[in-house]
Design a protein around this motif. Structure first.
Motif, PDB file in Angstrom:
ATOM      1  N   VAL A 165       0.853  -1.180   0.000  1.00  0.00           N
ATOM      2  CA  VAL A 165       0.000   0.000   0.000  1.00  0.00           C
ATOM      3  C   VAL A 165       0.892   1.235   0.000  1.00  0.00           C
ATOM      4  CG1 VAL A 165      -1.735   1.303   1.286  1.00  0.00           C
ATOM      5  CG2 VAL A 165      -1.874  -1.188   1.176  1.00  0.00           C
ATOM      6  N   LEU A 166       0.615   2.174  -0.899  1.00  0.00           N
ATOM      7  CA  LEU A 166       1.405   3.395  -1.026  1.00  0.00           C
ATOM      8  C   LEU A 166       0.543   4.609  -0.720  1.00  0.00           C
ATOM      9  CD1 LEU A 166       3.236   2.599  -4.399  1.00  0.00           C
ATOM     10  CD2 LEU A 166       4.039   2.123  -2.073  1.00  0.00           C
ATOM     11  N   LEU A 167       1.213   5.712  -0.449  1.00  0.00           N
ATOM     12  CA  LEU A 167       0.537   6.993  -0.277  1.00  0.00           C
ATOM     13  C   LEU A 167       0.614   7.754  -1.592  1.00  0.00           C
ATOM     14  CD1 LEU A 167      -0.775   9.108   1.669  1.00  0.00           C
ATOM     15  CD2 LEU A 167       1.549   9.996   2.020  1.00  0.00           C
ATOM     16  N   ALA A 168      -0.539   8.174  -2.118  1.00  0.00           N
ATOM     17  CA  ALA A 168      -0.575   9.000  -3.325  1.00  0.00           C
ATOM     18  C   ALA A 168      -0.879  10.425  -2.908  1.00  0.00           C
ATOM     19  CB  ALA A 168      -1.646   8.488  -4.284  1.00  0.00           C
ATOM     20  N   LEU A 169      -0.045  11.362  -3.327  1.00  0.00           N
ATOM     21  CA  LEU A 169      -0.227  12.760  -2.933  1.00  0.00           C
ATOM     22  C   LEU A 169       0.312  13.688  -4.013  1.00  0.00           C
ATOM     23  CD1 LEU A 169       2.421  13.619  -0.188  1.00  0.00           C
ATOM     24  CD2 LEU A 169       2.556  11.601  -1.626  1.00  0.00           C
ATOM     25  N   SER A 170      -0.065  14.941  -3.925  1.00  0.00           N
ATOM     26  CA  SER A 170       0.377  15.932  -4.908  1.00  0.00           C
ATOM     27  C   SER A 170       1.886  16.101  -4.851  1.00  0.00           C
ATOM     28  CB  SER A 170      -0.310  17.271  -4.629  1.00  0.00           C
ATOM     29  OG  SER A 170       0.306  18.300  -5.383  1.00  0.00           O
ATOM     30  N   ALA A 230      -6.294  13.707  -5.318  1.00  0.00           N
ATOM     31  CA  ALA A 230      -5.072  13.883  -4.526  1.00  0.00           C
ATOM     32  C   ALA A 230      -4.053  14.723  -5.287  1.00  0.00           C
ATOM     33  CB  ALA A 230      -4.484  12.526  -4.165  1.00  0.00           C
ATOM     34  N   ALA A 231      -4.002  14.571  -6.600  1.00  0.00           N
ATOM     35  CA  ALA A 231      -3.060  15.352  -7.412  1.00  0.00           C
ATOM     36  C   ALA A 231      -3.372  16.839  -7.352  1.00  0.00           C
ATOM     37  CB  ALA A 231      -3.092  14.857  -8.862  1.00  0.00           C
ATOM     38  N   THR A 232      -4.639  17.195  -7.095  1.00  0.00           N
ATOM     39  CA  THR A 232      -5.006  18.618  -7.006  1.00  0.00           C
ATOM     40  C   THR A 232      -4.610  19.241  -5.678  1.00  0.00           C
ATOM     41  OG1 THR A 232      -7.215  18.251  -6.068  1.00  0.00           O
ATOM     42  CG2 THR A 232      -6.994  18.125  -8.471  1.00  0.00           C
ATOM     43  N   GLY A 233      -4.270  18.382  -4.696  1.00  0.00           N
ATOM     44  CA  GLY A 233      -3.856  18.907  -3.397  1.00  0.00           C
ATOM     45  C   GLY A 233      -4.944  19.001  -2.356  1.00  0.00           C
ATOM     46  N   GLY A 250       1.065  15.326 -11.855  1.00  0.00           N
ATOM     47  CA  GLY A 250       1.026  15.998 -10.557  1.00  0.00           C
ATOM     48  C   GLY A 250       0.922  15.078  -9.369  1.00  0.00           C
ATOM     49  N   ILE A 251       0.971  13.772  -9.585  1.00  0.00           N
ATOM     50  CA  ILE A 251       0.850  12.828  -8.464  1.00  0.00           C
ATOM     51  C   ILE A 251       2.183  12.124  -8.238  1.00  0.00           C
ATOM     52  CG2 ILE A 251       0.197  10.695  -9.667  1.00  0.00           C
ATOM     53  CD1 ILE A 251      -1.638  11.995  -6.619  1.00  0.00           C
ATOM     54  N   VAL A 252       2.499  11.864  -6.983  1.00  0.00           N
ATOM     55  CA  VAL A 252       3.672  11.051  -6.640  1.00  0.00           C
ATOM     56  C   VAL A 252       3.212   9.973  -5.657  1.00  0.00           C
ATOM     57  CG1 VAL A 252       5.363  12.888  -7.022  1.00  0.00           C
ATOM     58  CG2 VAL A 252       4.350  12.592  -4.750  1.00  0.00           C
ATOM     59  N   TYR A 253       3.961   8.892  -5.618  1.00  0.00           N
ATOM     60  CA  TYR A 253       3.645   7.775  -4.732  1.00  0.00           C
ATOM     61  C   TYR A 253       4.808   7.574  -3.766  1.00  0.00           C
ATOM     62  CZ  TYR A 253       0.220   6.830  -8.403  1.00  0.00           C
ATOM     63  OH  TYR A 253      -0.793   6.950  -9.320  1.00  0.00           O
ATOM     64  N   ARG A 254       4.485   7.421  -2.488  1.00  0.00           N
ATOM     65  CA  ARG A 254       5.513   7.246  -1.477  1.00  0.00           C
ATOM     66  C   ARG A 254       5.188   6.026  -0.613  1.00  0.00           C
ATOM     67  NH1 ARG A 254       7.765   9.883  -4.491  1.00  0.00           N
ATOM     68  NH2 ARG A 254       8.618  12.003  -4.287  1.00  0.00           N
ATOM     69  N   PRO A 255       6.212   5.241  -0.240  1.00  0.00           N
ATOM     70  CA  PRO A 255       5.992   4.129   0.698  1.00  0.00           C
ATOM     71  C   PRO A 255       5.549   4.669   2.055  1.00  0.00           C
ATOM     72  CG  PRO A 255       8.120   3.940  -0.399  1.00  0.00           C
ATOM     73  CD  PRO A 255       7.610   5.308  -0.704  1.00  0.00           C
ATOM     74  N   LEU A 256       4.776   3.854   2.757  1.00  0.00           N
ATOM     75  CA  LEU A 256       4.307   4.226   4.088  1.00  0.00           C
ATOM     76  C   LEU A 256       5.126   3.498   5.153  1.00  0.00           C
ATOM     77  CD1 LEU A 256       0.411   4.134   3.762  1.00  0.00           C
ATOM     78  CD2 LEU A 256       1.782   6.121   4.464  1.00  0.00           C
ATOM     79  N   ARG A 257       5.447   4.227   6.222  1.00  0.00           N
ATOM     80  CA  ARG A 257       6.091   3.608   7.388  1.00  0.00           C
ATOM     81  C   ARG A 257       4.989   3.378   8.426  1.00  0.00           C
ATOM     82  NH1 ARG A 257       9.830   6.835   7.636  1.00  0.00           N
ATOM     83  NH2 ARG A 257       9.184   8.273   9.306  1.00  0.00           N
TER      84      ARG A 257
END
Length: 298
Positions: A165-170, A230-233, A250-257
């Motif tokens: 599972v990843l975090l999708a954010l602007s 999420a890409a819109t902020g 405009g979207i990036v994906y980051r691993p979650l801790r």
């Protein structure tokens, strides 16, 4: 005239000799002679001229031989096609799909199936589980790939794969600068959820396990829409790793801790008792794919 008579006729036509044809057919010569005579009587034409050197086709015999060879070829093809159908090698397989898995996991399974079953026509049907269940029962689809687990006595469920599972954010979000985001840092964020009860329940569980009640958005129609938002902020959203296959500006994906490992599973389900060879062939592909992923994780 039947296929047995045509077989006898072709044996004589190919060998030009009653004795050799009888030997080829594992018959004695008199019964074979009677079969040829009966065929000639039925058709009302002479098929062979008897000569001192054997049997020679007449013009009528030549015409029948041409058609008989075509008929024999068609019968052979029909038998082979029936055998391949019984082995799940030909036919049509209708598959239901829905959700983010269609961007990553499901295409890989289907590609593997098509490679090993090139003569099977694969038809996809996009719909949520509530619509797929009656489609299964009515025979309009034979298998469904979904994350939502149906709890129905007549439905058999089988795991396919699990994803991170990843975090999708602007890309403009402050947390986007981090290589990994701690779940606790989402305390003050608006969490955008789709209509999937699986991901919504997972989001709630994660937030509570990290000491806060989430601020949830109005549910989006699907996970792609949630990611676009999420890409819109206006918030952030949790997505399966499959979503990284979708190029959303405009979207990036980051691993979650997180305090415990978090995954989301993809399943397939089908009508219990369905003995279709095509379904069995697809399930074999699913199991091989799952075994391949499990081997990679070891």
């Amino acid at each position: 005239m039947d296929l047995r008579q045509l077989t006898y006729f072709m044996a004589v036509a190919d060998t030009n000799h009653l004795g050799r044809a009888a030997e080829k057919l594992h018959l004695s010569q008199p019964p074979l002679t009677r079969q040829i005579q009966q065929l000639e009587a039925e058709l009302g034409v002479q098929l062979f001229k008897r000569t001192a050197r054997g049997m020679r086709l007449t013009a009528a015999g030549e015409a029948l031989a041409r058609d008989a060879r075509n008929i024999h070829s068609l019968v052979t093809q029909a038998a082979e096609r029936a055998q391949r159908a019984g082995q799940g090698q030909v036919g049509r397989l209708d598959v239901g799909v829905y959700g983010s898995a269609v961007f990553g996991l499901v295409p890989k399974v289907l590609q593997a199936f098509v490679r090993s079953h090139p003569e099977v026509e694969l038809v996809l049907h996009q719909a949520q589980t509530p619509a797929q269940l009656p489609a299964l029962r009515q025979g309009r689809v034979q298998l469904v790939f979904e994350r939502l687990l149906p709890e129905e006595d007549d439905i058999q469920v089988e795991p396919v794969a699990r994803e991170a599972v990843l975090l999708a954010l602007s890309s403009c979000h402050a947390l986007a600068e981090q290589a990994e985001v701690d779940m606790a840092e989402l305390r003050d964020e608006t969490l955008i959820v789709g209509t999937s009860p699986t991901i919504t329940a997972m989001t709630l569980q994660l937030c509570r396990a990290h000491g806060f009640a989430p601020r949830l958005s109005t549910p989006s129609s699907d996970i792609v829409t949630a990611t676009v938002l999420a890409a819109t902020g206006v918030g952030v959203t949790l997505v399966p790793a499959s979503m990284t296959q979708v190029n959303i500006p405009g979207i990036v994906y980051r691993p979650l801790r997180t305090r415990f490992p978090v995954h989301i599973e993809l399943h397939c389900f089908y009508l219990r008792g369905n003995d279709s060879p095509l379904l069995a062939a697809m399930l074999q592909t699913v199991r091989q794919y799952r075994a391949h992923l499990e081997e990679k994780d070891r």
